[in-house]
Structure formats: C-alpha cells, structure tokens
Write a protein that holds these residues in place. Structure first.
Motif, mmCIF file in Angstrom:
data_model
loop_
_atom_site.group_PDB
_atom_site.id
_atom_site.type_symbol
_atom_site.label_atom_id
_atom_site.label_comp_id
_atom_site.label_asym_id
_atom_site.label_seq_id
_atom_site.Cartn_x
_atom_site.Cartn_y
_atom_site.Cartn_z
ATOM 1 N N GLY A 286 9.992 -28.868 -28.968
ATOM 2 C CA GLY A 286 8.613 -27.984 -28.419
ATOM 3 C C GLY A 286 8.516 -27.103 -27.910
ATOM 4 O O GLY A 286 7.560 -26.576 -27.568
ATOM 5 N N THR A 287 9.683 -26.270 -27.750
ATOM 6 C CA THR A 287 9.736 -25.008 -27.137
ATOM 7 C C THR A 287 9.911 -23.879 -27.817
ATOM 8 O O THR A 287 10.754 -23.581 -29.478
ATOM 9 N N THR A 288 9.454 -22.573 -27.350
ATOM 10 C CA THR A 288 9.431 -21.739 -28.183
ATOM 11 C C THR A 288 10.138 -20.588 -27.835
ATOM 12 O O THR A 288 9.694 -20.267 -26.658
ATOM 13 N N LEU A 289 11.115 -19.931 -28.866
ATOM 14 C CA LEU A 289 11.838 -19.012 -28.497
ATOM 15 C C LEU A 289 10.875 -18.269 -28.537
ATOM 16 O O LEU A 289 11.412 -17.002 -29.719
ATOM 17 N N ALA A 290 10.823 -17.074 -27.692
ATOM 18 C CA ALA A 290 9.937 -16.174 -27.360
ATOM 19 C C ALA A 290 10.037 -14.724 -27.011
ATOM 20 O O ALA A 290 9.392 -13.895 -27.191
ATOM 21 N N GLY A 291 11.125 -14.773 -27.436
ATOM 22 C CA GLY A 291 12.302 -13.596 -26.824
ATOM 23 C C GLY A 291 13.305 -13.551 -26.237
ATOM 24 O O GLY A 291 13.939 -14.922 -26.539
ATOM 25 N N LEU B 67 14.144 -19.074 -35.777
ATOM 26 C CA LEU B 67 13.111 -19.610 -34.990
ATOM 27 C C LEU B 67 11.945 -20.362 -35.648
ATOM 28 O O LEU B 67 11.531 -20.108 -36.280
ATOM 29 N N PRO B 68 12.134 -21.713 -34.572
ATOM 30 C CA PRO B 68 10.819 -22.157 -34.695
ATOM 31 C C PRO B 68 9.125 -21.657 -34.779
ATOM 32 O O PRO B 68 8.868 -20.490 -33.833
ATOM 33 N N PRO B 69 8.352 -22.477 -35.557
ATOM 34 C CA PRO B 69 7.004 -21.478 -35.026
ATOM 35 C C PRO B 69 6.247 -21.331 -33.408
ATOM 36 O O PRO B 69 7.089 -22.756 -33.123
ATOM 37 N N PRO B 70 5.839 -20.277 -33.385
ATOM 38 C CA PRO B 70 5.225 -20.666 -31.610
ATOM 39 C C PRO B 70 4.992 -21.503 -31.694
ATOM 40 O O PRO B 70 3.944 -21.414 -32.229
#
Lengths: 344, 344
Positions: B113-118, B14-17
C-alpha cells in the motif's frame, strides 16, 4: 573512522531542527508533524554528470545538491521543511572532505530554515548526493503545480537568465587553462584564488553556476499572489516552459526581447561566439521560477517580490489557447525552444 | 529514449496513489496531506556494495531497495505512505532493465500500500537505488523510537533469524559454481533455473536474502501493544541491539538459546563450517524487528501478531539497568555481540 562514527560527527554539524521536527537524524526514521500539506522532491547529483570535483569546492557541491532539491519546493510555493541526504562516498574522499561537503549543505540549510533530518552514507564508485526535500504549506490548495495555467494568463520569470550558463563557459575555459599550466595534474582541485584575476561580473556569473540559491521566498510570494502555474527552470527556460505548457494544456508565447539577461551574459556570449538568447533559453541551471498569473495580479506580485528585496519579476510573454512553446525573436521570427540548440 | 520519455513509461507502471496523495510523480514535487505525523527514512543500495547484479534479478533488486526503506518505517510502527526513488542507471542497463527494476519496486509497493510518488533518473557509473520512504501515524506519540526501553522490559524479536545470512552463503556458493561452469562470462545474469536443483528450504533461505519483506503490520501491532522501543535489525541483531541499548540507556541481555533460528540455518551453517548463532546474531539482513515491551504486555503483543497471521514474536531476553549488550550462550558463557565475528 567507521560509518557510525562519521555519522555522529556529521550530525554534530547540523543546524538545530525546526519546530515541526520531533525527532531528527539517528533513529530508524525522523518524526515530523507537518502543519498541513507536504511537497516532496528528490534530486540526485553525481560527479561527472552534474558537477566536476575539479571545478567546484566540496562545500559548493554540497550546497548545490540541497539548492537543487529546494528549488523544486520553491516551484511549488512551499515553505522549506526537512531534507534527507544520501551520500555516496568514493575511496578518494576522506573524512575532512565529507565534513566540508556537509558544512556546505548545512550552511544553505541554516540560511533557508531547512532541517537536515536524516540520511544515509555508503561507499560508491563516484561522489553522489541524493537529496529529498520536504516542504510545507497550510493546505494542499496553497501549493502551485505546473497544471493550472489558463489562456489569457501572463507569463513571468523571476530574477535574471543566462548567468549560470555564462558562468559555466568561464569555468570550462578556466579549467582548460589550469590543465595547460599543470600538465602533471598535481592539483586538479578547485582553488578560489584561481578566480582572483577575474572581474567581479565574471565572478558573479560563476557563483550563479556554483552557488545557486533557490527562490523560496519568491515562490511563496508568487503562490500567495495568485500564480496559476509555476515551475523552477533549472533545466532551462525553454524546456521547462514546455513542461508547464504540456501540464496546463496551453501555448506559451515568449517575447525574446523581454527576457531579463543577467549582467555580463551578453559579453561572455560574445567572447565565446554564442548567442546570449541561447544561454538564457537553453542554458539551464538558473534556478529561477517561471509562473503564469492572471493579468490583473501581475503588478501586485511584482510589488510583493520587490518588497522582499529578492529577485525581480519580469513579464516575458503570454499563455494562449493551444499547445507548445513559441519564442518571438526581436526580428519577428518565431522559433520553438529546440531551435536554440542550433543558435548556441 | 530520453530521460523524460523513460520517466513517462515508468510512471505508467506505478500502482494508483493512496488517498493522502493529492499529486504524484511528474510535477516539481508531490503533494501529500499527511493524516498526522510522518516517519521518513532514506536508504541507498549500490551494485557491488549492497547487492550484485549477477546474484539477483533486477526485479529483486528493485523490491529489496524499497523493502530496506520500508523496514525502517516498520521499526517505527508507521503505516507505509509514499516512496521516492532516485535511480542511477549505468550504461549497460537498458530500457527493459529499468522497467523490470521498477516493476519489482512497484510490486512491493502495491503489496504494502505504498505510493511511488516521485523520483529522479540519472546516469551513473554503477546501478544505484536511493529510496526515501515516508510513513504515517495519527500522532507523533504513536511512533516508537529506539530510545524508550526501561530496565525491567522484556526483549522480543519478530520472525526467525539467520535465514538471510544462510541464503547469502548458498548464493555465493552458487555464484562460484556458475563462474566455474561459464568461464567466458557469456551470461553473468541471475537465472531462476540456476536454483531449480536446490531444496525448498534452501530456496526459502535464498528468498529471505533476495526478497525480504518489511514487517510493517507487525511493527504497527507492536506499537499498538505498547512497545517501548523498537528497531529493525537489517544490520544484524547484535549491532542493532547495541543501537537500541545506547539510545535507551539500558543493558540488553540476550539468551542465545531462545533465538528463533530459521529452518535450515543450522544445516547450512554446519555445511559451511559456521556457527549458526553467528549467522543469527551477526549475519544481518533479516528485516525482522527487535522491540522492548513491559513484561505484562508481551502475551497480548504475541497474540496480536499471531492474529495477523504474520511472523511470530519470541521473547529473547531482558532490558536491565546498565549499558551495552550481552549474549548468554547455552554453556553459560557471556559474550558481547562483537564476539560473534570471531565465532563466525
């Protein structure tokens, strides 16, 4: 009835939105103004994997899908906020079935103060419910992760253990009995009166399996009382303890004789030739919370939970330097949680 | 490889948050501190319903699932924030397949620029991706719903129309041709070199179908320029115009001759015996935005979009008193959008 019409019918059944929700279901997206930090979790439940339509009512399935997602918020100590529900509808689930499912979800949403703020509806080969739950806290620091336990903390669990696993054993026996009596499958649907001849303790165990309740108030009370790490134990005490230990970098020592077994678990385990500790440690789906606390905070935390009239809080072990999880049996033997697969 | 191990492998990719994310994937829930209001949308994509594994690469399927959810945020004028992905994995999708899928998702996440957060990972009878996307805005008032159009506003659309539907016609022809050449199904998987003999215009149309890009920057520019109502038209211009008209309580009049057709749509429609307007109005999946604006704001909005180097903005009609949607054909005939089902 088309998708949009059914969506409109579903929306009519939702409880009113909470004050932080500025726009609920029906637009491209919901609009929410969170009061501080958010905690967000997603859980998918599928027919044949996480439940069986034959063993639970549609309302119970809907409620359990929301409970599963909300339990993760409980494990953070968050206030429940909004839930978003993606429903995969198979060809044999009709409109009244969809409405019953949503009614089960909406009932738990109303009970917990959760707004059903959006969703999606699609055809699917099997019934599936994917629930995203968003919780709130005044600040990020108020939320409790798995990672904050220190050596020296006390390990505690809410409520009672093993009930959901015992309930599942009863349901499976019941399901086999029904198959035997109805060999032509004229109705494989769950019927409440199938359980009428069970005792109240057995019915309570089955309810723990089919109608779990997320420990939201207990989670917030534990966070406020100074819990250093917390996790919901829906995957089973043993496995979830391992997650907490790994995230915190500690060794968790669990005293098996201290584990609070739910009423009837010992009897059901005996009847099925199972070890009650295996149900409590490896069974899963109890939707209780496992937390570490500084030793001096435990009594205040227990009093706070008692004051809510919610589940009790039981000290079950210690957080030590090291890694992993060990379980001390009454006879003095020490096991890893995975050892309970052999006992089961 | 177990679920937890695969999850760990997926998380590595995943890209960084983003800065608002205090805790990403791997705990009971993510922790985010939204800067103001949130816009949240959930979309489920299933094999056999929304895509076919034979006609798209796994990376494209992953990217499209995220694009679909982000397009709803674009339709609100929100900044992309976090996405949560529930993956239903069938028995015939192996670990490299899961990783390719996530790589496709992660590429678009990084691009936007979206965080894959879960997320969640479960066995399923067919591949399914349910994406919850959370966008941000400084305040709720900055987000644009479907409900704010007034009589007198101008109706405008971003980008070009009909391309995704034309691309689908090309893909379906290609898929039939491949079936004819590979009758024993030794590979039903998509191969990029199957498309190598197509012209660049046709490849572009197919990319619009398989690799849609959400118009996030355009959505924010339209919101900033004073759009009164907005919707993403992934369900098709005609149907989504009807949603906007109903939510706003206006009548939308669309001038068919003003619709910006994507290059090649007329030719593909001709080759398949279809009306190009039917592809533009009824085809769907263009992931462009439909917005109403006060007439005097249009030029500034168009200039803002041009300044971004993004999609163009085209005035295609008017918002009037009344209800519903009408489409004025070049010959003077007036049709309801549903009329394009007959034309198609």
């Amino acid at each position: 009835m088309g998708e949009f019409e059914l969506l409109a019918r579903l929306r009519e059944r939702l409880p009113p939105p909470g004050p932080q929700v500025r726009l609920g279901s029906g637009d491209d997206a919901s609009i929410v103004v969170p009061p501080g930090a958010t905690a967000t979790s997603v859980d998918a439940l599928l027919d044949g994997v996480h439940f069986r339509r034959g063993s639970a009512s549609l309302a119970q399935i809907g409620g359990k899908a929301l409970a599963t997602a909300l339990s993760d918020l409980a494990g953070m100590g968050a206030e429940p906020g909004e839930a978003y529900v993606a429903l995969g509808v198979p060809a044999d689930l009709d409109e009244p079935g969809c409405l019953e499912l949503i009614d089960g979800l909406a009932a738990l949403a109303a009970e917990t103060g959760t707004t059903l703020a959006g969703g999606d509806l699609t055809r699917a080969p099997a019934l599936s419910l994917t629930v995203t739950a968003v919780g709130h806290a005044a600040s990020a620091g108020e939320l409790v992760t798995r990672a904050g336990a220190s050596a020296g903390d006390l390990l505690a669990v809410t409520g009672e253990l093993g009930g959901a696993a015992a309930g599942l054993l009863l349901l499976e026996r019941d399901s086999q009995a029904r198959s035997a009596f109805r060999p032509h499958g004229d109705s494989n649907d769950y019927r409440a009166d199938d359980l009428a001849d069970l005792g109240s303790t057995e019915q309570e165990l089955i309810a723990r399996q089919l109608e779990p309740r997320p420990q939201l108030a207990a989670g917030r009370a534990l966070a406020a009382a100074g819990a250093t790490a917390m996790i919901d134990i829906s995957d089973g005490l043993g496995g979830d303890a391992r997650h907490l230990a790994a995230a915190s970098g500690v060794r968790l020592q669990i005293d098996a004789s201290a584990l609070p077994l739910a009423a009837g678990v010992a009897e059901v385990a005996g009847a099925f030739g199972r070890d009650p500790l295996a149900l409590a440690i490896g069974g899963g789906e109890d939707y209780e919370l496992l937390a570490t606390l500084p030793r001096e905070r435990f009594e205040a935390a227990r009093a706070a939970l008692d004051g809510q009239g919610g589940p009790g809080l039981t000290a079950i072990g210690d957080s030590l330097a090291g890694e992993g999880v060990e379980i001390r049996l009454p006879g003095g033997e020490i096991l890893e949680p995975a050892g309970f697969d052999q006992l089961a």
